[in-house]
Design a protein around this motif. Structure first.
Motif, PDB file in Angstrom:
ATOM      1  N   ASP A 170     -18.814 -20.069  -1.357  1.00  0.00           N
ATOM      2  CA  ASP A 170     -19.636 -19.113  -2.110  1.00  0.00           C
ATOM      3  C   ASP A 170     -18.774 -17.916  -2.490  1.00  0.00           C
ATOM      4  O   ASP A 170     -18.619 -16.976  -1.708  1.00  0.00           O
ATOM      5  N   PRO A 171     -18.196 -17.905  -3.687  1.00  0.00           N
ATOM      6  CA  PRO A 171     -17.289 -16.834  -4.103  1.00  0.00           C
ATOM      7  C   PRO A 171     -17.931 -15.450  -4.145  1.00  0.00           C
ATOM      8  O   PRO A 171     -17.224 -14.448  -4.061  1.00  0.00           O
ATOM      9  N   LEU A 172     -19.252 -15.381  -4.291  1.00  0.00           N
ATOM     10  CA  LEU A 172     -19.889 -14.067  -4.346  1.00  0.00           C
ATOM     11  C   LEU A 172     -19.723 -13.314  -3.033  1.00  0.00           C
ATOM     12  O   LEU A 172     -19.860 -12.091  -2.978  1.00  0.00           O
ATOM     13  N   ARG A 173     -19.414 -14.032  -1.967  1.00  0.00           N
ATOM     14  CA  ARG A 173     -19.195 -13.374  -0.673  1.00  0.00           C
ATOM     15  C   ARG A 173     -18.051 -12.363  -0.741  1.00  0.00           C
ATOM     16  O   ARG A 173     -18.033 -11.396   0.034  1.00  0.00           O
ATOM     17  N   MET A 174     -17.122 -12.578  -1.643  1.00  0.00           N
ATOM     18  CA  MET A 174     -16.017 -11.627  -1.776  1.00  0.00           C
ATOM     19  C   MET A 174     -16.519 -10.266  -2.239  1.00  0.00           C
ATOM     20  O   MET A 174     -16.049  -9.223  -1.777  1.00  0.00           O
ATOM     21  N   MET A 175     -17.482 -10.264  -3.153  1.00  0.00           N
ATOM     22  CA  MET A 175     -18.066  -9.005  -3.587  1.00  0.00           C
ATOM     23  C   MET A 175     -18.935  -8.408  -2.489  1.00  0.00           C
ATOM     24  O   MET A 175     -18.987  -7.185  -2.319  1.00  0.00           O
ATOM     25  N   ALA A 177     -18.364  -8.566   0.607  1.00  0.00           N
ATOM     26  CA  ALA A 177     -17.476  -7.933   1.587  1.00  0.00           C
ATOM     27  C   ALA A 177     -17.263  -6.466   1.233  1.00  0.00           C
ATOM     28  O   ALA A 177     -17.294  -5.590   2.106  1.00  0.00           O
ATOM     29  N   ALA A 178     -17.060  -6.199  -0.053  1.00  0.00           N
ATOM     30  CA  ALA A 178     -16.871  -4.820  -0.499  1.00  0.00           C
ATOM     31  C   ALA A 178     -18.136  -4.001  -0.265  1.00  0.00           C
ATOM     32  O   ALA A 178     -18.081  -2.844   0.169  1.00  0.00           O
ATOM     33  N   ARG A 179     -19.287  -4.595  -0.541  1.00  0.00           N
ATOM     34  CA  ARG A 179     -20.546  -3.850  -0.347  1.00  0.00           C
ATOM     35  C   ARG A 179     -20.808  -3.539   1.124  1.00  0.00           C
ATOM     36  O   ARG A 179     -21.157  -2.406   1.479  1.00  0.00           O
ATOM     37  N   PHE A 180     -20.652  -4.537   1.988  1.00  0.00           N
ATOM     38  CA  PHE A 180     -20.905  -4.295   3.409  1.00  0.00           C
ATOM     39  C   PHE A 180     -19.915  -3.286   3.990  1.00  0.00           C
ATOM     40  O   PHE A 180     -20.270  -2.480   4.852  1.00  0.00           O
ATOM     41  N   ALA A 181     -18.680  -3.328   3.520  1.00  0.00           N
ATOM     42  CA  ALA A 181     -17.690  -2.360   4.002  1.00  0.00           C
ATOM     43  C   ALA A 181     -18.147  -0.943   3.694  1.00  0.00           C
ATOM     44  O   ALA A 181     -18.017  -0.029   4.521  1.00  0.00           O
ATOM     45  N   ARG A 212     -23.887  -9.311 -11.448  1.00  0.00           N
ATOM     46  CA  ARG A 212     -24.536  -8.036 -11.779  1.00  0.00           C
ATOM     47  C   ARG A 212     -25.341  -7.506 -10.593  1.00  0.00           C
ATOM     48  O   ARG A 212     -25.226  -6.330 -10.231  1.00  0.00           O
ATOM     49  N   ASP A 213     -26.162  -8.349 -10.003  1.00  0.00           N
ATOM     50  CA  ASP A 213     -27.017  -7.899  -8.906  1.00  0.00           C
ATOM     51  C   ASP A 213     -26.193  -7.395  -7.725  1.00  0.00           C
ATOM     52  O   ASP A 213     -26.541  -6.384  -7.094  1.00  0.00           O
ATOM     53  N   GLU A 214     -25.104  -8.081  -7.425  1.00  0.00           N
ATOM     54  CA  GLU A 214     -24.272  -7.654  -6.300  1.00  0.00           C
ATOM     55  C   GLU A 214     -23.557  -6.342  -6.622  1.00  0.00           C
ATOM     56  O   GLU A 214     -23.432  -5.460  -5.767  1.00  0.00           O
ATOM     57  N   PHE A 215     -23.114  -6.200  -7.855  1.00  0.00           N
ATOM     58  CA  PHE A 215     -22.449  -4.963  -8.254  1.00  0.00           C
ATOM     59  C   PHE A 215     -23.419  -3.786  -8.222  1.00  0.00           C
ATOM     60  O   PHE A 215     -23.058  -2.683  -7.800  1.00  0.00           O
ATOM     61  N   VAL A 216     -24.656  -4.022  -8.638  1.00  0.00           N
ATOM     62  CA  VAL A 216     -25.673  -2.969  -8.591  1.00  0.00           C
ATOM     63  C   VAL A 216     -25.932  -2.545  -7.145  1.00  0.00           C
ATOM     64  O   VAL A 216     -26.107  -1.359  -6.853  1.00  0.00           O
ATOM     65  N   LYS A 217     -25.954  -3.492  -6.228  1.00  0.00           N
ATOM     66  CA  LYS A 217     -26.142  -3.156  -4.813  1.00  0.00           C
ATOM     67  C   LYS A 217     -25.016  -2.259  -4.316  1.00  0.00           C
ATOM     68  O   LYS A 217     -25.248  -1.307  -3.557  1.00  0.00           O
TER      69      LYS A 217
END
Length: 478
Positions: A170-175, A177-181, A212-217
């Motif tokens: 699941d490549p979205l996990r890379m994004m 990682a940045a959000r959880f950090a 988009r949704d992950e970036f918005v988060k």
């Protein structure tokens, strides 16, 4: 993180709530395993507020739905294909997902789901160790198969297994990682960050909507800047927002202009600080339009940079940037209203700086308000945040100038209802007065009266009629 005793007390409190206790008993009676999983367990252990209740179970989706219908009438599918059923139980909205494993094939934008049989197998496939935690109910047994508790203590973002496998699945996990950090103030483990660089291109198979949704988060956090840096440094940002990484090309080792990339991050941070101060106390959602505009306000500079005698110029980077932002945000499937508003803010972000050199007429102030429209307050914030100069005297001069323009807007608004600037005559009145049918001439007449209104303020309906007749007489056969 809380002490072990405090953590268990927090988990017991959740487990003893009426909704959770009812659910645990219902699944147990049917012979199925049932557990609170992921974020709620993590946040309880960290002493953070638990806002969402996510559960996992050995029951298959149809069995889950049947059990839920036995205790509540409010049951619905969130994603049955992914094994998730939602319900409202004793006032709490909950989501329950069957133990599962999912994997992205090389050319797939959606995960292929298969159901698992054990909680351990389910946890191993989750994104990060800190989320691979489960509290089995009703027995209150904490399950940690990959050292998630230790990583919570260490403040580390790490995948349960090989990061290569996790990010390939699941490549979205890379994004994420940045959000959880950013959300937790943690650091991404070196091997995990290295895999983000190695597999950045893998993000291309993810749908624009999910990105988009992950970036918005990420943008919705109180300080997304460290996460944005991580996305840029790992090459992930280049996969979905190349205009941002392109700002790095304007870095100037010769000191002929400021670092546009660093400036943009500073503007974003300052805009968020002002947003939080000015925000309506009843509003809890982040202003994503403002934050996007702050981050992207200078993306037109790389294309417009010119070295000329005496320095460097970025002529019309506001207009170019607005067009670039509109195109990119549409590709990321932002809604049309948000795209339009972000582009308007970017296009207007330089308008004020002429005011600081020479005070505007009332007409110019009215036009500023008219052009900003519903984004006036956001434009106020963006313009103030755009001041990042280290020259204290210049910064103070710009601040005082903007204080002045806001005061003048307030005064004119009170006197003239500036937020609703429009001519004294509407289209119907224009057609009746001039005895003309609907058509382009009505639009030109309306525009003429609007210019009069902006230049001179309210002149009254009678004077507007006189001016319109005089204007119409000059039009000849046009």
């Amino acid at each position: 993180m809380l002490s072990l005793a405090e953590s268990m007390d927090a988990l017991r409190t959740i487990a003893s709530s009426k909704a959770v206790a009812t659910l645990a008993a219902a699944f147990s009676e049917q012979g199925h395993e049932f557990a609170l999983v992921g974020g709620p367990v993590r946040d309880a252990l960290l002493g953070r507020a638990v806002t969402d209740l996510d559960f996992t179970t050995s029951a298959r989706p149809d069995e889950t739905a049947a059990i839920l219908k036995g205790i509540t009438k409010n049951v619905w599918d969130v994603g049955r294909d992914f094994g998730t059923i939602a319900a409202k139980v004793h006032g709490e909205t909950v989501e329950i997902t069957t133990y599962r494993a999912e994997i992205y094939r090389d050319d797939s934008r959606k995960p292929e789901v298969s159901y698992g049989d054990t909680i351990e197998g389910d946890l191993v496939r989750r994104d990060f160790t800190i989320n691979a935690l489960a509290l089995m109910l009703p027995e209150l047994k904490l399950v940690d198969v990959s050292g998630g508790v230790e990583d919570l203590l260490a403040g580390t973002i790490r995948t349960p297994g090989s990061p290569a496998t996790s990010f390939t699945d699941d490549p979205l996990r890379m994004m994420r990682a940045a959000r959880f950090a950013v959300q937790l103030g943690f650091e991404v483990a070196p091997d995990t960050q290295g895999a983000m660089v190695e597999f950045a291109e893998r993000l291309d198979i993810i749908s624009a909507e999910r990105i988009r949704d992950e970036f918005v988060k990420l943008l919705s956090t109180d300080d997304p800047v460290p996460g944005i840096r991580l996305l840029v440094d790992t090459g992930l940002a280049d996969r979905f927002l190349p205009e941002l990484t392109e700002l790095l090309t304007t870095q100037d080792d010769h000191g002929r202009h400021k670092d546009v990339y660093e400036h943009s991050l500073t503007v974003l941070r300052q805009a968020i600080e002002m947003e939080l101060v000015r925000r309506d106390p009843e509003t809890t959602e982040a202003d994503i339009v403002l934050r996007l505009a702050a981050l992207l306000h200078d993306i037109g500079k790389p294309a417009t940079r010119r070295f000329e005698a005496g320095g460097v110029t970025f002529h019309h980077h506001d207009v170019v940037g607005a067009k670039l932002a509109k195109k990119r945000l549409r590709e990321l499937r932002f809604d049309n209203d948000a795209v339009k508003r972000v582009a308007r803010l970017i296009e207007l972000h330089l308008r004020f700086f002429g005011y600081s050199d020479q005070q505007w007429s009332d007409s110019a102030v009215r036009r500023y308000v008219r052009d900003a429209g519903g984004e006036l307050e956001q434009l106020h914030i963006l313009t103030r945040a755009d001041v990042t100069t280290r020259n204290k005297r210049k910064a103070e001069r710009l601040e005082h100038a903007y204080d002045d323009i806001e005061q003048r807007i307030a005064e004119l608004s009170e006197a003239e209802e500036l937020a609703a600037v429009r001519p004294e005559l509407d289209g119907a009145q224009i057609m009746e007065l001039l005895q003309i049918p609907p058509g382009p001439l009505v639009g030109r007449a309306y525009k003429y009266l609007l210019e009069v209104r902006l230049d001179e303020g309210p002149i009254g309906e009678e004077a507007a009629e006189e001016r319109l007749r005089a204007w119409f007489a000059e039009q000849g056969d046009n």
